[in-house]
Design an enzyme around this catalytic site. Sequence first.
Site, short mmCIF file in Angstrom:
data_model
loop_
_atom_site.label_atom_id
_atom_site.label_comp_id
_atom_site.label_asym_id
_atom_site.label_seq_id
_atom_site.Cartn_x
_atom_site.Cartn_y
_atom_site.Cartn_z
N LYS A 1 -2.45 -0.68 6.75
CA LYS A 1 -3.67 -1.74 6.47
C LYS A 1 -3.98 -2.17 7.84
O LYS A 1 -3.10 -2.38 8.79
CB LYS A 1 -3.02 -2.70 5.54
CG LYS A 1 -4.14 -3.50 4.77
CD LYS A 1 -4.60 -2.93 3.46
CE LYS A 1 -5.59 -3.58 2.98
NZ LYS A 1 -5.48 -3.08 1.42
N GLN B 1 0.86 -1.17 -0.01
CA GLN B 1 -0.03 -0.15 0.12
C GLN B 1 0.70 1.31 -0.06
O GLN B 1 0.45 2.50 -0.69
CB GLN B 1 -1.06 0.07 1.21
CG GLN B 1 -1.99 1.00 1.04
CD GLN B 1 -3.16 0.15 0.55
OE1 GLN B 1 -3.65 -0.81 0.56
NE2 GLN B 1 -3.88 1.17 -0.36
N ASP C 1 -11.77 -3.39 2.34
CA ASP C 1 -10.97 -4.46 1.55
C ASP C 1 -11.94 -5.66 1.71
O ASP C 1 -12.99 -5.46 1.85
CB ASP C 1 -9.47 -4.66 2.26
CG ASP C 1 -8.64 -5.27 1.28
OD1 ASP C 1 -7.98 -4.65 0.51
OD2 ASP C 1 -8.48 -6.61 1.44
N THR D 1 -11.74 1.24 -8.05
CA THR D 1 -10.86 0.34 -8.30
C THR D 1 -10.76 -0.63 -9.69
O THR D 1 -10.00 -0.80 -10.42
CB THR D 1 -10.65 -0.91 -7.27
OG1 THR D 1 -10.73 -0.14 -6.16
CG2 THR D 1 -9.40 -1.67 -7.20
N SER E 1 -10.12 7.27 -2.72
CA SER E 1 -10.40 7.51 -1.36
C SER E 1 -9.66 8.67 -1.09
O SER E 1 -10.21 9.36 0.02
CB SER E 1 -9.64 6.38 -0.49
OG SER E 1 -10.40 5.21 -0.54
N1 GLU Z 1 -8.17 -1.63 0.30
C1 GLU Z 1 -8.04 -1.09 -0.90
C2 GLU Z 1 -6.72 -1.12 -1.62
O1 GLU Z 1 -5.99 -2.24 -1.46
C3 GLU Z 1 -8.39 0.35 -0.69
C4 GLU Z 1 -7.77 1.16 0.26
C5 GLU Z 1 -8.46 2.67 0.56
O2 GLU Z 1 -9.18 2.89 -0.15
O3 GLU Z 1 -7.86 3.15 1.71
O4 GLU Z 1 -6.02 -0.42 -1.99
#
Ligand code: GLU
Length: 449
Positions: free
Chosen positions: A126, A111, A166, A210, A381
């Site tokens: 995360k 991330q 997620d 996404t 986001s």
């Molecule tokens: N879980 C998503 C990712 O893997 C989104 C994370 C977010 O929006 O902060 O990027």
Amino acid sequence: MNAYVERVISEVKEKYKDQKEFVQTVEEVLSSVSPVLDRHPEYETAGILERMVEPERMFSFRVVWTDDAGVPHTNVGYRCQFNGAIGPYKGGLRFQKNVNESIIKFLAFEQTYKNALTGLPIGGGKGGSDFDPAGRSEAEIMRFCQSYMTALYRYIGPDQDVPAGDMGVGGKEIGYLFGQYRRLRGDFKNGVLTGKGLTYGGSLIRPEATGYGAIYYLNEVLHQQGDTIRGKKIAVTGFGNVAWGVMKKASQLGARVTYMSGPNCYVKDPEGIITKEKLDFVLELRRRNETDLKAYADRFGCEYHAGEKFWGVNDVDIYMPCATQNEVGPEEAKKIVESGVRYYIEVSNMPTTNEALSYLRRSGIIIAPSKAVNAGGVGVSSLEMSQNSERLMWTEEEVEERLRSMMVNIYRVSLEAAQKYGLGYDLISGANIAGFEKVAQAMYEQGIF
Ligand code: GLU
């Protein structure tokens, strides 16, 4: 490989040998950025890599909740605040039975570089829990989320750490988590979470982001090859929120998803999952926490394969794994290469094992890395955070246009980074290098800590 990189990889392998996924991602990212370390000896002097592979902060906590029969259950919750050099920690929460420290740490590490690649000011984090939402009632999920937030709320905030969804965490869970945060804090700080509902600060296009972003990225790849998305057939794994966004945008641009899979089955729909009825049905299956696709096959009269994977089918143009980590190992990679399909576009986080990835890279198939391809989700986001801090809401068109140009930019900076180091058309190394350079430089300039 650069000696410093080699040393840090082997230290991580030794120190965290029981954290398989974490070691895997460190090896993948660091070996890609080796040429950067050749050019920046000052990063070694400042111990940048040793610091980059250690989270700034990671903690676990007990989450206790009672089921509908009044029986108490104890789960473990995690939050990993991996790197805050370029912005508040940002990243989703995963609620899934198999969640452990290694999985959360690998996701937070990935991330960090993905978020840097978006060009927006967000650090990497995360979290999650080994809570299994499957088969749980609405009230049980709500109580779990409330308990989870009660343990976490002191350590997050709009300028500190901003969780999101997620796997296992969608709009509904974010609603319960936000409600509890607001109740405990006693003020309305909705920038603390993203992926919120539209009535309390969510952004338009966030649920689609996404998948839409992945298709915009794919579009750039095809364009570079002198090809077009129109008429393309795509096989996706998974049928969750990400796969749904891919299906929807693909159909808007004249392509179609003809295969989708669950953990233990797949369906083939030659006409494509393109109509509103089909797309809504996919969403509904996910909303019900369904893992099987038999209902889809029955309803729309298509082929259903139980206990099988579709890797190796050759009546598609593009493979897009959208399900989970390590879905493609050496065996699957071999089938992919043999199929003659030209494009392998990763969407889920780390869908390919390192061994499979090197095999695919040698085969000459065109590969795009998930770190870049799925970055539109977290990118939107970040746009949601901007809207919350300005207390306004952008239109659908505004958000989508920003998402589209973000994806074009991610593609471009990845390509430029690869070219800068003489790596040619290497989108994997390019994405790793572009994200890494930004984080490393920010850490370097902020001093040693
Ligand atoms: N879980 C998503 C990712 O893997 C989104 C994370 C977010 O929006 O902060 O990027």
